[in-house]
Design an enzyme around this catalytic site. Sequence first.
Site, mmCIF file in Angstrom:
data_model
loop_
_atom_site.group_PDB
_atom_site.id
_atom_site.type_symbol
_atom_site.label_atom_id
_atom_site.label_comp_id
_atom_site.label_asym_id
_atom_site.label_seq_id
_atom_site.Cartn_x
_atom_site.Cartn_y
_atom_site.Cartn_z
ATOM 1 N N TYR A 1 63.214 -67.106 -6.075
ATOM 2 C CA TYR A 1 62.035 -67.894 -6.433
ATOM 3 C C TYR A 1 61.899 -67.966 -7.950
ATOM 4 O O TYR A 1 61.868 -66.943 -8.629
ATOM 5 C CB TYR A 1 60.755 -67.271 -5.832
ATOM 6 C CG TYR A 1 59.539 -68.037 -6.263
ATOM 7 C CD1 TYR A 1 59.209 -69.254 -5.669
ATOM 8 C CD2 TYR A 1 58.757 -67.585 -7.332
ATOM 9 C CE1 TYR A 1 58.123 -69.991 -6.110
ATOM 10 C CE2 TYR A 1 57.663 -68.319 -7.777
ATOM 11 C CZ TYR A 1 57.364 -69.516 -7.168
ATOM 12 O OH TYR A 1 56.300 -70.265 -7.607
ATOM 13 N N ASP B 1 69.692 -60.562 -12.133
ATOM 14 C CA ASP B 1 70.788 -59.629 -11.851
ATOM 15 C C ASP B 1 70.234 -58.469 -11.019
ATOM 16 O O ASP B 1 69.125 -57.999 -11.267
ATOM 17 C CB ASP B 1 71.376 -59.096 -13.175
ATOM 18 C CG ASP B 1 72.814 -58.632 -13.019
ATOM 19 O OD1 ASP B 1 73.690 -59.181 -13.687
ATOM 20 O OD2 ASP B 1 73.054 -57.699 -12.213
ATOM 21 N N THR C 1 76.519 -54.158 -10.342
ATOM 22 C CA THR C 1 77.664 -53.916 -11.240
ATOM 23 C C THR C 1 77.348 -54.374 -12.665
ATOM 24 O O THR C 1 78.073 -54.031 -13.596
ATOM 25 C CB THR C 1 78.955 -54.618 -10.746
ATOM 26 O OG1 THR C 1 78.701 -56.019 -10.613
ATOM 27 C CG2 THR C 1 79.425 -54.057 -9.423
ATOM 28 N N GLY C 2 76.293 -55.155 -12.844
ATOM 29 C CA GLY C 2 75.851 -55.541 -14.191
ATOM 30 C C GLY C 2 75.134 -54.364 -14.838
ATOM 31 O O GLY C 2 74.821 -53.368 -14.175
ATOM 32 N N LYS D 1 69.091 -77.489 -5.926
ATOM 33 C CA LYS D 1 68.666 -78.682 -5.172
ATOM 34 C C LYS D 1 67.150 -78.881 -5.313
ATOM 35 O O LYS D 1 66.679 -79.984 -5.592
ATOM 36 C CB LYS D 1 69.063 -78.497 -3.707
ATOM 37 C CG LYS D 1 68.593 -79.597 -2.778
ATOM 38 C CD LYS D 1 69.278 -79.453 -1.417
ATOM 39 C CE LYS D 1 68.605 -80.295 -0.364
ATOM 40 N NZ LYS D 1 67.585 -79.551 0.389
ATOM 41 N N TYR E 1 77.447 -79.454 -1.254
ATOM 42 C CA TYR E 1 76.155 -79.806 -1.877
ATOM 43 C C TYR E 1 76.325 -80.986 -2.833
ATOM 44 O O TYR E 1 75.436 -81.811 -2.979
ATOM 45 C CB TYR E 1 75.565 -78.591 -2.618
ATOM 46 C CG TYR E 1 74.605 -77.807 -1.755
ATOM 47 C CD1 TYR E 1 75.049 -77.144 -0.623
ATOM 48 C CD2 TYR E 1 73.245 -77.752 -2.057
ATOM 49 C CE1 TYR E 1 74.176 -76.434 0.180
ATOM 50 C CE2 TYR E 1 72.357 -77.048 -1.261
ATOM 51 C CZ TYR E 1 72.833 -76.391 -0.141
ATOM 52 O OH TYR E 1 71.956 -75.702 0.648
ATOM 53 N N GLY F 1 75.925 -59.110 -16.338
ATOM 54 C CA GLY F 1 77.331 -58.695 -16.189
ATOM 55 C C GLY F 1 78.109 -58.938 -17.472
ATOM 56 O O GLY F 1 77.564 -59.417 -18.477
ATOM 57 N N PHE F 2 79.384 -58.639 -17.410
ATOM 58 C CA PHE F 2 80.266 -58.803 -18.578
ATOM 59 C C PHE F 2 80.251 -60.262 -19.057
ATOM 60 O O PHE F 2 79.863 -60.556 -20.200
ATOM 61 C CB PHE F 2 81.667 -58.318 -18.174
ATOM 62 C CG PHE F 2 82.801 -58.811 -19.030
ATOM 63 C CD1 PHE F 2 82.735 -58.757 -20.412
ATOM 64 C CD2 PHE F 2 83.955 -59.314 -18.425
ATOM 65 C CE1 PHE F 2 83.798 -59.202 -21.190
ATOM 66 C CE2 PHE F 2 85.017 -59.752 -19.194
ATOM 67 C CZ PHE F 2 84.940 -59.716 -20.582
ATOM 68 N N TYR G 1 86.731 -60.858 -1.535
ATOM 69 C CA TYR G 1 86.406 -61.575 -2.772
ATOM 70 C C TYR G 1 87.010 -62.980 -2.725
ATOM 71 O O TYR G 1 86.315 -63.977 -2.959
ATOM 72 C CB TYR G 1 86.968 -60.796 -3.959
ATOM 73 C CG TYR G 1 86.621 -61.370 -5.315
ATOM 74 C CD1 TYR G 1 85.305 -61.445 -5.751
ATOM 75 C CD2 TYR G 1 87.629 -61.799 -6.191
ATOM 76 C CE1 TYR G 1 84.991 -61.950 -7.009
ATOM 77 C CE2 TYR G 1 87.326 -62.293 -7.453
ATOM 78 C CZ TYR G 1 86.007 -62.366 -7.863
ATOM 79 O OH TYR G 1 85.700 -62.858 -9.116
#
Length: 321
Positions: free
Chosen positions: A62, A31, A35-36, A105, A159, A10-11, A145
Amino acid sequence: MRTVITGGAGFIGSHLCDYLIEKGHEVICIDSLLTGKAENIGHLIGNNHFRFIKHNVSDYIYIDGHVDNVLHFASPASPSDYLELPIQTLKVGSLGTLNSLGLAKLKRAKFLLASTSEVYGDPQIHPQREDYWGHVNPVGPRGVYDEAKRFAEAMTMAYHRYHKIDTRIVRIFNTYGPRMRINDGRALPNFMYQALRAKDITVFGNGLQTRSFCYVSDLIRGIYQLLISDEHEPVNIGNPEEISVLQLAKEIVALTGSKSKIVFKTLPVDDPKVRQPDISKTKKILGWEPHVSREDGLRNTWIYFQDVLQKTDDASVNKST
Ligand code: UDP
């Protein structure tokens, strides 16, 4: 250092890939290219410190071998993108964050979340400090969003607190520069495109709503400083110089010498009226502040977009001959 960057094509993600490779990291860029763009990382293909995996991080991730850092930047980020891709936006902010945290993790890696000034919604406190909880419409069109990123922040802190993951949260304010998609629908690329093509410049509403625009190299430097800091709570990174959208349109017309005229269109639903980062915490704990003036940043971006449009024109001429 072995670093995974989701949304690395992406940007912002692609600039981070460059920056970290320069700092000596081995970068694994993931990615989905939703949108990338492959072009953003084309120059890194063949570099033995870089690997690209085409994958949607809303599905299980993975990665073999050890990982030191997971930087989660995958998400549609322009209002017109996330209005067109509402479910994908919600999924990458929720499931994508969960999978990226799960990877951190498993590998006992540091985790950095790309959050956003959109967590403040249409703010009632101005400028926005990190301890402001925001004013978001959960069921409005932007909610996909804003709420996904708010959820992502909550998940990151869970987390951190429960699994003791070493996490960071950056709240990114409006950022611009080379590798933005010229057609991503945001004000700055829209105005530059319209100026270049001598089309009307479309200011939404009366144009008096404000934003504060940070040049991408300043943002990337700040993100790196946050990564190597000890701060777990959210940190704003943005340029506090606030201008109205109408003023931005006028600056772009003046910079480009365009013949375009400014026209006014309907304001989108829930469009924030003001936005300006309070960066006193960022200055204090990271010693960060922006260096690139809007004049220089706009000029560099203009040069980039001119080049992009030139290549598009050349390609269409070649196709038709
Ligand atoms: N905007 C505009 N004309 C355009 C695109 C956007 O006036 O062609 C306005 C938009 O309504 C908002 C501001 O510019 O008030 C910034 O919008 P952008 O899409 O860049 O991102 P946002 O800051 O809203 O996430």
